[in-house]
Design a protein around this motif. Structure first.
Motif, mmCIF file in Angstrom:
data_model
loop_
_atom_site.group_PDB
_atom_site.id
_atom_site.type_symbol
_atom_site.label_atom_id
_atom_site.label_comp_id
_atom_site.label_asym_id
_atom_site.label_seq_id
_atom_site.Cartn_x
_atom_site.Cartn_y
_atom_site.Cartn_z
ATOM 1 N N LEU A 47 0.833 -1.200 0.000
ATOM 2 C CA LEU A 47 0.000 0.000 0.000
ATOM 3 C C LEU A 47 0.870 1.252 0.000
ATOM 4 N N ALA A 48 1.971 1.224 0.749
ATOM 5 C CA ALA A 48 2.893 2.359 0.763
ATOM 6 C C ALA A 48 3.468 2.599 -0.629
ATOM 7 N N ALA A 49 3.786 1.518 -1.354
ATOM 8 C CA ALA A 49 4.325 1.666 -2.710
ATOM 9 C C ALA A 49 3.287 2.291 -3.640
ATOM 10 N N VAL A 50 2.031 1.878 -3.506
ATOM 11 C CA VAL A 50 0.959 2.466 -4.322
ATOM 12 C C VAL A 50 0.787 3.944 -3.993
ATOM 13 N N LEU A 51 0.783 4.277 -2.716
ATOM 14 C CA LEU A 51 0.626 5.669 -2.307
ATOM 15 C C LEU A 51 1.798 6.520 -2.787
ATOM 16 N N ASN A 52 2.984 5.956 -2.734
ATOM 17 C CA ASN A 52 4.151 6.695 -3.214
ATOM 18 C C ASN A 52 4.031 7.001 -4.701
ATOM 19 N N ARG A 53 3.572 6.013 -5.455
ATOM 20 C CA ARG A 53 3.486 6.183 -6.907
ATOM 21 C C ARG A 53 2.322 7.075 -7.326
ATOM 22 N N GLN A 54 1.142 6.844 -6.728
ATOM 23 C CA GLN A 54 -0.059 7.520 -7.190
ATOM 24 C C GLN A 54 -0.318 8.861 -6.497
ATOM 25 N N VAL A 55 0.191 9.024 -5.297
ATOM 26 C CA VAL A 55 -0.082 10.250 -4.549
ATOM 27 C C VAL A 55 1.163 11.118 -4.440
ATOM 28 N N ASP A 56 2.220 10.547 -3.877
ATOM 29 C CA ASP A 56 3.411 11.361 -3.610
ATOM 30 C C ASP A 56 4.046 11.861 -4.900
ATOM 31 N N ARG A 57 4.214 10.984 -5.881
ATOM 32 C CA ARG A 57 4.896 11.386 -7.110
ATOM 33 C C ARG A 57 4.024 12.252 -8.018
ATOM 34 N N ARG A 58 2.708 12.177 -7.851
ATOM 35 C CA ARG A 58 1.826 12.953 -8.731
ATOM 36 C C ARG A 58 1.312 14.216 -8.051
ATOM 37 N N LEU A 59 0.700 14.040 -6.893
ATOM 38 C CA LEU A 59 0.099 15.202 -6.234
ATOM 39 C C LEU A 59 1.140 16.085 -5.564
ATOM 40 N N GLY A 60 2.231 15.482 -5.077
ATOM 41 C CA GLY A 60 3.259 16.286 -4.418
ATOM 42 C C GLY A 60 3.827 17.365 -5.323
ATOM 43 N N PRO A 61 4.373 17.009 -6.499
ATOM 44 C CA PRO A 61 4.889 18.038 -7.409
ATOM 45 C C PRO A 61 3.809 19.021 -7.866
ATOM 46 N N LEU A 62 2.580 18.532 -8.070
ATOM 47 C CA LEU A 62 1.500 19.417 -8.489
ATOM 48 C C LEU A 62 1.211 20.459 -7.417
ATOM 49 N N LEU A 63 1.124 20.006 -6.161
ATOM 50 C CA LEU A 63 0.877 20.944 -5.068
ATOM 51 C C LEU A 63 2.043 21.918 -4.918
ATOM 52 N N ARG A 64 3.267 21.421 -5.048
ATOM 53 C CA ARG A 64 4.440 22.288 -4.924
ATOM 54 C C ARG A 64 4.424 23.364 -6.013
ATOM 55 N N ARG A 65 4.072 22.980 -7.222
ATOM 56 C CA ARG A 65 4.068 23.929 -8.334
ATOM 57 C C ARG A 65 3.017 25.020 -8.122
ATOM 58 N N HIS A 66 1.826 24.626 -7.713
ATOM 59 C CA HIS A 66 0.764 25.611 -7.518
ATOM 60 C C HIS A 66 1.044 26.508 -6.317
ATOM 61 N N LEU A 67 1.599 25.944 -5.255
ATOM 62 C CA LEU A 67 1.930 26.775 -4.100
ATOM 63 C C LEU A 67 3.045 27.768 -4.439
ATOM 64 N N THR A 68 4.013 27.318 -5.213
ATOM 65 C CA THR A 68 5.092 28.221 -5.618
ATOM 66 C C THR A 68 4.549 29.363 -6.458
ATOM 67 N N THR A 69 3.620 29.051 -7.369
ATOM 68 C CA THR A 69 2.996 30.093 -8.181
ATOM 69 C C THR A 69 2.174 31.048 -7.310
ATOM 70 N N ALA A 70 1.488 30.485 -6.309
ATOM 71 C CA ALA A 70 0.634 31.308 -5.452
ATOM 72 C C ALA A 70 1.434 32.257 -4.572
ATOM 73 N N LEU A 71 2.705 31.964 -4.354
ATOM 74 C CA LEU A 71 3.529 32.856 -3.536
ATOM 75 C C LEU A 71 3.831 34.168 -4.244
ATOM 76 N N ASP A 72 3.791 34.159 -5.568
ATOM 77 C CA ASP A 72 4.107 35.369 -6.326
ATOM 78 C C ASP A 72 3.124 35.514 -7.480
#
Length: 409
Positions: free
Chosen positions: A354-379
């Protein structure tokens, strides 16, 4: 001496330590992942999982038919010290977060932590709530499903201060980590330099000691007096890794470790099957391993397997208790002929998958997406104004315009 020379001399005296004085040694400034440290993360997670599955002080944890002290006496005794994996996590966190802070602004650091922690945490909370609801509805568990208030409180990652129970039992450590991040964020606001980090470490330990002496709950909460020594020791290890060992850093490490082992007695008291001397030896072993992973030739390891293991640690840590233990109980109930240890192995294997699935489907996909949008929202860019004369005027705008015109034809 000319006046300009006096001014230059004054500027030289008041100028902070130049960057060259804080140049990292060797390749320690690369900022890349340390595979050996990732391996230590997995070791700490395995220790905590061993405690929850095999070392629990509740003899009939798995039911009346299974008594851990009789079913696996040696594993039960050794795993009884697995709770020290939490302390090891805080030690490693001091190292990793100090490394993560370097060269970043407070905003960049906040974005990196939010994007790293929250997507996986939200996914696990929702999985646990869904599992609990299903088991209640199908009659496998008595009671009521998790209420909405508790779920919302847990989605903030700070349910304890909000007065609700933790949905994921191990998530209390995330609140400890969050307060450590706030302290490091405050240091980032001042500016991160070698000298300031060293001073921060010594000052933190002194203030935490004062908080304990005053028996101040407020200072204990703010300064994490139970775990301050672990974080500072990890920070000192990173400074040695980055700038090379020296007497000042060894003194900081020694002070932090003396503090840690002294207050460790409070944690040992909450684990009646543990001995303080053995706990000291185990935890000191973790410190030695971290030092080896960051200061010896092990720091050059680049095994992708260890890096991947480090990536699985966080999701595995979140799911192994609140998801893996119910799965193990289900295996024991439906396949009793397997026995206790094979059932536990299946529960841990399920948690790892389950951890491997979460890493692949959540961490690798949603993590960068959230980071990108938050970085844009800062400026954010300002919203452009509508060019004059374009678009149809609203009735209210037309009425206002008509009111401003002179009467008559």
């Amino acid at each position: 001496m000319p006046e300009s020379a006096y001014r230059e001399a004054a500027r030289t005296l008041l100028r902070p330590a130049p960057a060259e004085r804080e140049r990292p040694s060797g390749d320690s400034a690369s900022g890349g992942r340390l595979a050996a440290v990732d391996g230590l993360r997995l070791l700490a997670a395995a220790a905590v999982a061993a405690y929850h599955y095999l070392g629990t002080p509740t003899p009939r944890f798995w039911g009346e038919a299974y008594a851990l002290p009789q079913a696996a006496p040696l594993l039960h005794a050794v795993s009884g010290y697995g709770w020290l994996g939490v302390e090891a996590f805080f030690l490693i966190s001091g190292f990793v977060i100090c490394m993560s802070c370097w060269g970043r602004t407070p905003a960049q650091f906040a974005v990196s932590r939010i994007a790293r922690l929250f997507p996986l945490y939200w996914a696990v909370v929702l999985i646990i709530v869904a599992m609990g609801t299903v088991t209640v509805l199908v009659g496998q568990r008595s009671g009521a499903p998790t209420d909405l208030r508790t779920t919302l409180g847990n989605l903030t990652m700070i349910p304890g201060p909000l007065g609700v129970d933790f949905t994921a039992g191990v998530a209390w450590t995330l609140w400890v980590e969050a307060r450590f991040y706030l302290l490091m964020g405050a240091l980032l606001l001042i500016g991160l330099t070698y000298r300031r980090v060293v001073a921060f470490g010594f000052l933190w330990l002194v203030l935490a000691s004062i908080g304990r002496e005053l028996d101040s709950g407020v200072l204990d909460e703010l300064l994490l007096s139970q775990y301050a020594g672990l974080f500072v020791a990890g920070i000192a290890c990173h400074l040695m890794h980055r700038f090379g060992p020296n007497l000042l850093l060894w003194l900081l490490t020694g002070f932090a470790w003396c503090y840690t082992l002294t207050v460790l007695d409070d944690r040992v008291a909450t684990h009646p099957t543990s001995n303080w001397t053995v706990s000291v030896a185990v935890l000191t072993g973790f410190l030695v391993l971290l030092a080896l992973a960051s200061l010896s030739r092990l720091r050059h390891l680049s095994w992708r397997t260890l890096v991947y293991a480090g990536a699985l640690t966080y999701p595995f840590y979140l799911v192994h208790q609140s998801v893996g233990i119910p799965v193990t109980r289900g295996v024991l109930k439906t396949l009793p002929f397997l026995g206790l240890l094979p059932s536990i192995a299946l529960g841990l294997l399920f948690s790892l998958l389950l951890a491997a699935v979460l890493n692949r489907q959540v961490d690798r996909r949603l993590g960068p997406l959230l980071r990108r949008h938050l970085t844009t929202a800062l400026d954010p860019l300002p919203v452009p104004a509508r060019p004059p004369g374009r678009g149809r005027a609203t009735p209210r705008a037309r009425a206002t315009a008509d009111a401003g015109r002179p009467s008559g034809g």
